[in-house]
Each structure stands twice: as C-alpha cells, then as structure tokens.
Design a protein around this motif. Structure first.
Motif, PDB file in Angstrom:
ATOM      1  N   GLU A 147     -39.952  29.016  32.604  1.00 56.24           N
ATOM      2  CA  GLU A 147     -41.092  28.199  32.175  1.00 56.24           C
ATOM      3  C   GLU A 147     -40.734  26.716  32.125  1.00 56.24           C
ATOM      4  N   LEU A 148     -39.450  26.429  31.944  1.00 53.75           N
ATOM      5  CA  LEU A 148     -39.016  25.029  31.927  1.00 53.75           C
ATOM      6  C   LEU A 148     -39.300  24.340  33.263  1.00 53.75           C
ATOM      7  N   CYS A 149     -39.324  25.146  34.321  1.00 53.56           N
ATOM      8  CA  CYS A 149     -39.533  24.575  35.656  1.00 53.56           C
ATOM      9  C   CYS A 149     -40.910  23.919  35.794  1.00 53.56           C
ATOM     10  N   ASP A 150     -41.819  24.275  34.910  1.00 51.87           N
ATOM     11  CA  ASP A 150     -43.150  23.663  34.964  1.00 51.87           C
ATOM     12  C   ASP A 150     -43.101  22.179  34.611  1.00 51.87           C
ATOM     13  N   LEU A 151     -41.996  21.751  34.007  1.00 54.01           N
ATOM     14  CA  LEU A 151     -41.858  20.333  33.667  1.00 54.01           C
ATOM     15  C   LEU A 151     -41.881  19.448  34.911  1.00 54.01           C
ATOM     16  N   GLU A 152     -41.508  20.031  36.045  1.00 57.42           N
ATOM     17  CA  GLU A 152     -41.499  19.256  37.296  1.00 57.42           C
ATOM     18  C   GLU A 152     -42.897  18.748  37.620  1.00 57.42           C
ATOM     19  N   LYS A 153     -43.916  19.535  37.268  1.00 59.28           N
ATOM     20  CA  LYS A 153     -45.299  19.149  37.548  1.00 59.28           C
ATOM     21  C   LYS A 153     -45.778  18.049  36.605  1.00 59.28           C
ATOM     22  N   GLU A 154     -45.190  18.012  35.406  1.00 59.09           N
ATOM     23  CA  GLU A 154     -45.621  17.048  34.396  1.00 59.09           C
ATOM     24  C   GLU A 154     -44.863  15.732  34.474  1.00 59.09           C
ATOM     25  N   ASN A 155     -43.626  15.788  34.997  1.00 55.41           N
ATOM     26  CA  ASN A 155     -42.744  14.620  34.934  1.00 55.41           C
ATOM     27  C   ASN A 155     -42.042  14.425  36.274  1.00 55.41           C
ATOM     28  N   ASN A 156     -42.294  13.297  36.911  1.00 61.13           N
ATOM     29  CA  ASN A 156     -41.691  13.041  38.222  1.00 61.13           C
ATOM     30  C   ASN A 156     -40.176  12.868  38.165  1.00 61.13           C
ATOM     31  N   SER A 157     -39.622  12.717  36.961  1.00 57.03           N
ATOM     32  CA  SER A 157     -38.177  12.538  36.814  1.00 57.03           C
ATOM     33  C   SER A 157     -37.421  13.862  36.968  1.00 57.03           C
ATOM     34  N   ILE A 158     -38.157  14.973  36.986  1.00 56.45           N
ATOM     35  CA  ILE A 158     -37.528  16.298  37.016  1.00 56.45           C
ATOM     36  C   ILE A 158     -37.744  16.955  38.367  1.00 56.45           C
ATOM     37  N   ILE A 159     -36.670  17.572  38.889  1.00 54.76           N
ATOM     38  CA  ILE A 159     -36.755  18.296  40.159  1.00 54.76           C
ATOM     39  C   ILE A 159     -36.068  19.645  40.000  1.00 54.76           C
ATOM     40  N   ASN A 160     -36.634  20.678  40.614  1.00 50.51           N
ATOM     41  CA  ASN A 160     -36.115  22.050  40.503  1.00 50.51           C
ATOM     42  C   ASN A 160     -35.252  22.430  41.701  1.00 50.51           C
ATOM     43  N   TYR A 161     -34.157  23.106  41.393  1.00 51.07           N
ATOM     44  CA  TYR A 161     -33.319  23.753  42.409  1.00 51.07           C
ATOM     45  C   TYR A 161     -33.040  25.169  41.929  1.00 51.07           C
ATOM     46  N   ASN A 162     -32.664  26.050  42.859  1.00 49.26           N
ATOM     47  CA  ASN A 162     -32.379  27.426  42.434  1.00 49.26           C
ATOM     48  C   ASN A 162     -31.359  28.115  43.334  1.00 49.26           C
ATOM     49  N   PHE A 163     -30.767  29.168  42.783  1.00 48.00           N
ATOM     50  CA  PHE A 163     -29.910  30.085  43.539  1.00 48.00           C
ATOM     51  C   PHE A 163     -30.585  31.460  43.537  1.00 48.00           C
ATOM     52  N   ARG A 164     -30.347  32.240  44.593  1.00 48.39           N
ATOM     53  CA  ARG A 164     -31.010  33.541  44.711  1.00 48.39           C
ATOM     54  C   ARG A 164     -29.991  34.635  45.012  1.00 48.39           C
ATOM     55  N   GLU A 165     -30.454  35.877  44.880  1.00 44.63           N
ATOM     56  CA  GLU A 165     -29.636  37.026  45.255  1.00 44.63           C
ATOM     57  C   GLU A 165     -30.424  37.874  46.247  1.00 44.63           C
ATOM     58  N   PHE A 166     -29.743  38.789  46.912  1.00 46.51           N
ATOM     59  CA  PHE A 166     -30.434  39.740  47.775  1.00 46.51           C
ATOM     60  C   PHE A 166     -29.729  41.090  47.632  1.00 46.51           C
ATOM     61  N   TYR A 167     -30.349  42.110  48.147  1.00 38.58           N
ATOM     62  CA  TYR A 167     -29.822  43.468  47.967  1.00 38.58           C
ATOM     63  C   TYR A 167     -29.542  44.086  49.332  1.00 38.58           C
ATOM     64  N   LYS A 168     -28.380  44.759  49.400  1.00 37.75           N
ATOM     65  CA  LYS A 168     -27.985  45.402  50.654  1.00 37.75           C
ATOM     66  C   LYS A 168     -27.289  46.716  50.316  1.00 37.75           C
ATOM     67  N   ASP A 169     -27.809  47.805  50.898  1.00 40.19           N
ATOM     68  CA  ASP A 169     -27.252  49.142  50.636  1.00 40.19           C
ATOM     69  C   ASP A 169     -27.229  49.455  49.142  1.00 40.19           C
ATOM     70  N   GLY A 170     -28.268  49.023  48.451  1.00 38.97           N
ATOM     71  CA  GLY A 170     -28.389  49.302  47.033  1.00 38.97           C
ATOM     72  C   GLY A 170     -27.484  48.452  46.152  1.00 38.97           C
ATOM     73  N   LYS A 171     -26.827  47.486  46.745  1.00 37.25           N
ATOM     74  CA  LYS A 171     -25.923  46.621  45.982  1.00 37.25           C
ATOM     75  C   LYS A 171     -26.456  45.195  45.977  1.00 37.25           C
TER      76      LYS A 171
END
Length: 596
Positions: free
Chosen positions: A544-568
């Motif tokens: 929910e903190l990421c919504d601050l990007e819409k309210e304040n131009n001083s804030i920018i969002n970045y992220n890391f992701r995961e993926f699944y392979k062979d159930g792992k």
C-alpha cells in the motif's frame, strides 16, 4: 583470463620455482658448514698429534673464515627465500580475492564493528565477509588505521580530493610489482605491533640530559683507560680492574635509570623502523605521475634532508638499542665505554634534526600504504568503473553489482535523480531487496574513498550514509529490536534536521510493530525525510505504501520478482520499475512442510 589473474599465476609459478632452488641451496650450505667444521676439528687433531701447532692455528683461521662466510651466505640465502615465499603468499592472496575466497583472510577488522555507527554494521564494512577483509593488505599499523578511517568516512568528503585520490589509486593499481615489493619490505622484519603514540611523543620531546650524561661517561671512561694502563704496567694490581668495572656498572645503572623506558621502546620498534625505512625508500625513489601522489611523496624530501637517508640512520642506531638487553658482548662494551649513554645521545641528536618531520613522514607512508590496499580493487577488477562525483544529491548506475559477491553478483541498473528523492523497493521474501540496498551502500562507500565500483557506470553526489537494516535486541540495555530501530531512525532524522546531505537505506522499517502502525509510521517517516532533503531507498512488504508514488512526485517504485519452475520457487534478482505484484510467503511455508 584477467590481466591480474595472469599476473598472479605467473608470479606464483616463477617464485615457487625460485623458492625450491633456494631451499636446495639452504640445505647444501647447511651441510657445507657442518662439513667445514668437522674437517677443521679433524685436521686440528691430526696436526696437534704431530705437534704442528702453528700450522694448526693457520688452518683453523682459514677454515673458521670459510665457516663464517658460509654462515653469512646461508643467512642471505635464507633471507632471500623468506622474501620469495612472501611473494608467493601475496600472489596467492591476490588469486583468492579474484576468486572471492577472501573470507579465509585472518584480519577482518571485527574490532571496529559498532552498533552506533550510521552504516558500518549494516553494510559489512568490517567483520566476516567484509569490505575491509576483502581489500586490506596494509603492512603498517598507521596504514591500517588510515584505511579504517577512510572506510568509516571519518574525514570530510571533498569532490576534488576524491577525484585526485581516484587518479592516485588508478596509478598505484598499475604498479602491481612495486606494491608487492612494498608489502614484502613491510612484512619481512616487521614487529607484530608498534607503539606509534610513544614514538611520536618521543620525537616531539625537546628535553635532553645527554650532554651531562656524556660528560660523566667520558670521565669514567678516562678513569677506566688509566686503570687498564696502570694494571698492564704493574702500577696497580690487576684485581683493581674488577673494582673499576663494578663502579662503572653501578654508574651505568644510575645513568640509564631515566633512559630505560626509552630504550625499551626502541628495542620494541627497531624491526618496524627497519621495515619503515625500506618502505620510505621505495616511496621516495618512485616516480609518480598523479597530482595526489606527487604532493604526498614530495613531503619526504627537501633541499637539506632526505627522508630515506635519515630513517636509515635512525634504523641503524636502533640496531644498537636492540643489543642492549640481550647481547652479553654489548654488556661488556657498555661497562667499558658506556655505550647506552652514547646511544641515547645519538638518538637525541637524530631527534634534534628530524623529530619534527617524523610524524609527517609516517603519515605519508601510512596514507600510501592504505591507498595501495584500495588499489587492489583497481588492478583486480578491470571491468569496474570509477564513479563520477556530482555536485547534487543523486545516485545513478548502470549494471551495478555487489562488490563482495564476485561472479555471483547480479547487476542492475538504477537511478534516483531529478525530482525523485525516495525509491520504494518491494518484492517477495528472498527476492533480493536487502542485497540491493547493500549493493548501493557498499558502492557508495567505495566511491568516497576513491576506489572503482562494481558497475559499468556510476555517479553520485557526496552524501552521509545512514542505514537501518540489522537492528537487534540488546538485553544488557533492555532494548528491543523495535526500539533499536526507532533509535536509528531518530539518529537519521536528527542528521537531516541538522542540514546534513543524507543518503539513507531502510530495510523493512517498523517490522517490529503491527501492520497499521507500520504503514502509518512509514508514511510519516518518508514524508519527513523528503521534507528535510533526504535521498534514499526504503524496502517494504507493505504494498500500500507504493500508492505514495501517485501522490508525491518525489517517490518512485522499484521491485524484485520471483517465478516458479518444476514446483520450486526461483529468483532472477532483476530490479524492475513499478511495485511488486507477487507474494511468496505461503508458498515458502508449504515448501517447508507446513500444510494449509
């Protein structure tokens, strides 16, 4: 193969071969000494039986001369082998750094860990698997302390100084053989520790009682000479000499009572001063091109005094000081000619001429020793870039990696500039958020000490780094991890309010409280940091903190992701713009055997 890797492997092969040859020589000379001694005994016995005493004396003198020569030659070969073995060791350590095996290095600077410091504990500056453990090859106590000071950002940062230091480190990086010679000279005879404070205190002391001591010593020496001549000529009984020597011994004890502490100091530092004389010789004799190194090394010489010559004289005088405690021959010499008194007089005369320059000379040596350590990064990582130092509070890099992860480091491109002041980093557990925060922090530290950084391109302003990442309970002071986190946040806010240029790294802030308080507290904190001019990153699971990007131009969002392979679950550790859209806590619990 990297140039540095090829250099190290070639040196190891070459010097290992030399060491084996020298080992054979040492063994041959050792046996030769024994054979010469045995031959001398046998010939002397044979000549004695034939009553050829004169010939036996001549043979003994000749063979004794050969025996002493072999001892001298053996010592020289052994000393050379010691240096060659040191070179093998130095180059092996270079390969370990390249192969990311530096955690085996004994000196990790763990005594400098400090929970109160703005960043050193969170960014692995000291301790196991630390920046210090990775780059430290200093051979002087002061050089080690200088490196520590640089890594802790204790000195006021200046753009011009950083740029000049970059040029110096780049030049030293290209002088790999010279740097290795400096390490050898600093290691081969160095004492384990040296009392620099006492040495510098002595060098600045203007008091001297040597002239009076010398006058007394000369009086008793003259009396001893007269006694010996009188005894030889039968004027007085020879037993009177024992009385004279006993009186001399008592007088020496009285005169040297005030010198004992200084003599003990000189005995303890003589090996280090010998090493320092060799290091300063190397520095003064080297031709440097960078402005920074030229300025530093010029302090070692002027029209009237050469540092290398004067330190060599100091080392030679201290060799005598080393004999005063352990050498029986020196004791006899002391009783006859009051050598302790004249030794102290020589030291005081040296101090009168050079005492005020000694501290400056040692500072030059210590700084270059520290810079040589940092230049390992330049030599061993030719794919790293020297950062551009900006006049504004920004940070940007292309393909930035963590310097301590070696080939395992995943590189990412990141920018926090212009109107953007705070980056929110979201992502699932173990996706790489904390490592990325440390990646930026460590590269920032390297930037400020003048080193290259693990990136294709990197630029940053000069900012004071503050972190809040590894807060923990302190049972002795009854402090919970949450309150410890609050204290670090307080330190950060106060620095901002005091007008410091701040770069902050906050990892999952307020994790020790409930979700509502965490969310509200994070919003208030981020807005305050922006208000007071702070720049930095905040990692969080609170999407929910990421919504601050819409309210304040001083804030920018970045992220890391995961993926699944062979159930792992798998991670690519790639940084992407925007907020995270995935979560993995439940899946991780299922993998751990917790059923839902």
């Amino acid at each position: 193969m990297r140039l540095a890797e090829e250099f190290y492997k070639g040196n190891i092969e070459k010097n290992t071969r030399k060491s084996k040859i020298l080992s054979s020589k040492v063994e041959v000379i050792g046996w030769s000494r024994l054979i010469v001694f045995a031959i001398c005994v046998l010939i002397d016995y044979f000549l004695y039986k034939q009553n050829k005493i004169s010939l036996a004396i001549v043979v003994t003198i000749v063979l004794l001369g050969l025996f002493l020569f072999l001892i001298f030659y053996h010592n020289n070969i052994f000393e050379l082998k010691k240096r060659i073995d040191l070179l093998v060791y130095i180059n092996q350590n270079g390969l370990k750094r390249i192969n990311n095996e530096f955690t085996s290095f004994e000196d990790n600077g763990s005594e400098y860990l400090d929970d109160e410091h703005p960043f050193i504990n969170d960014l692995d500056v000291f301790g196991e698997n630390s920046i210090f453990q990775y780059i430290n090859t200093t051979v002087t106590k002061g050089g080690r302390e200088e490196l520590v000071s640089l890594l802790k950002n204790e000195k006021k940062l200046n753009k011009n100084e950083i740029v000049k230091r970059q040029q110096a480190i780049k030049e030293l990086g290209e002088k790999a053989e010279w740097r290795q010679n400096l390490i050898v000279e600093g290691s081969v005879k160095k004492s384990k520790d040296i009392d620099l404070g006492s040495l510098l205190k002595w060098s600045k002391d203007n008091e001297s009682s040597s002239p009076l001591r010398v006058a007394i010593a000369c009086t008793f020496i003259l009396a001893t000479i007269c006694s010996i001549l009188a005894a030889v000529n039968g004027i007085i009984p020879q037993s009177f000499l024992l009385l004279d020597f006993s009186v001399n011994f008592i007088v020496i004890k009285i005169l040297s009572k005030g010198m004992r502490r200084e003599l003990e100091l000189f005995e303890s530092i003589k090996h280090s001063v010998y090493a320092y004389s060799k290091i300063l010789w190397l520095i003064e004799n080297e031709n440097f091109n960078s402005e920074y190194l030229i300025k530093i090394s010029s302090k070692l010489r002027n029209d009237s005094v050469s540092c290398k010559e004067e330190i060599k004289k100091f080392s030679n005088i201290l060799d005598w000081a080393g004999n005063s405690k352990y050498n029986a021959y020196y004791l006899i010499l002391n009783i006859l000619v009051f050598s302790d008194v004249f030794l102290m007089r020589s030291l005081e005369k040296w101090r009168e001429k050079n005492g005020k320059k000694l501290e400056e000379w040692l500072e030059v040596m210590h700084e270059i020793d520290a810079l040589c350590s940092i230049s390992n990064l330049s030599f061993e990582n030719d794919n790293w870039a020297y950062p551009i130092i900006l006049d504004k509070n920004e940070i940007e890099g292309i393909n930035i990696g963590h310097p301590l992860l070696g080939k395992k480091a995943v590189r990412n491109t990141f920018s926090l500039k212009g109107e953007h002041k705070v980056s929110l980093i979201t992502g699932s557990n173990m996706s790489g958020k904390s490592t990325f925060l440390r990646t930026l922090g460590v590269n920032l530290i390297l930037s400020y000490i003048g080193a290259p950084v693990c990136a294709d391109e990197f630029s940053c302003g000069i900012m004071n780094t503050y972190t809040c990442m590894r807060t923990k309970d302190n049972l002795e002071e009854s402090i919970s991890s949450f309150y410890a986190e609050i204290l670090r946040i307080k330190m950060l806010i106060e620095a901002c309010k005091n007008g410091e240029k701040i770069f902050f790294l906050l990892d999952e802030i307020f994790k020790g409280t409930n979700s509502k308080d965490r969310h509200v507290g994070a919003i208030v904190l981020i807005k305050q940091l922006i208000k007071y001019g702070g720049v930095g990153l905040v990692s969080t699971h609170d999407l929910e903190l990421c919504d601050l990007e819409k309210e304040n131009n001083s804030i920018i969002n970045y992220n890391f992701r995961e993926f699944y392979k062979d159930g792992k679950i798998k991670f690519d550790y790639i940084l992407r713009k925007g907020k995270s859209e995935t979560q993995n806590a439940i899946h991780l619990m299922k993998l751990a055997g917790i059923d839902f």
